[in-house]
Motif scaffolding. Structure first.
Motif, mmCIF file in Angstrom:
data_model
loop_
_atom_site.group_PDB
_atom_site.id
_atom_site.type_symbol
_atom_site.label_atom_id
_atom_site.label_comp_id
_atom_site.label_asym_id
_atom_site.label_seq_id
_atom_site.Cartn_x
_atom_site.Cartn_y
_atom_site.Cartn_z
ATOM 1 N N ARG A 292 37.305 42.667 42.321
ATOM 2 C CA ARG A 292 38.532 41.888 42.167
ATOM 3 C C ARG A 292 39.645 42.516 42.990
ATOM 4 N N GLN B 243 39.059 37.241 41.076
ATOM 5 C CA GLN B 243 37.851 37.901 40.572
ATOM 6 C C GLN B 243 36.683 37.364 41.392
ATOM 7 N N ASP C 71 33.288 39.425 42.030
ATOM 8 C CA ASP C 71 31.970 39.953 41.659
ATOM 9 C C ASP C 71 30.945 39.640 42.755
#
Length: 127
Positions: free
Chosen positions: A42, A80, A82
């Protein structure tokens, strides 16, 4: 954001100022390149780059002439991702470059900042 602050790294991971990522290698047979895993988690504190909304950030990761890109997260200062990369295509002395951009439809994307890690910082065996 200032991506060069609070940079620490090693085999256990890295905190890159506003971008969180982990970089790790695993041991392999002598003479072979250990696999490298890069995970961009993030960003925090991304500046507003659009006039009427928050930024639409994405991250570009560069290593050994190769580029990967996260997806765009719309209208946020706290994206965010990932996003994970696994590669053995790197050499001792290479640098990992994380560049942050704001995606725009009507004009070219805005550069928001970058941070680089040397192989000694991300934990390559023998630095």
């Amino acid at each position: 954001p200032d991506l060069s602050t609070d940079a620490t790294a090693g085999a256990s991971g890295a905190r890159l100022g506003p971008i969180d990522s982990t970089v790790s290698t695993t041991d392999t047979a002598r003479g072979q390149q250990p696999p490298l895993r890069i995970r961009v988690v993030r960003a925090t504190g991304v500046r507003k780059a659009d006039l009427l909304s928050k930024s639409d950030p994405y991250c570009v990761i560069e290593l050994s002439g190769k580029k990967w890109q996260t997806h765009v997260v719309n209208n946020t200062h706290e994206p965010q991702w990932d996003f994970e990369i696994n590669t053995v295509d790197y050499e001792l002395g290479d640098r990992i470059v994380f560049s942050l951009y704001d995606h725009d439809i009507a004009k070219s994307d805005n550069f928001l900042g970058k941070h680089e890690l040397s192989c000694a910082e991300w934990g390559y065996p023998g630095g």
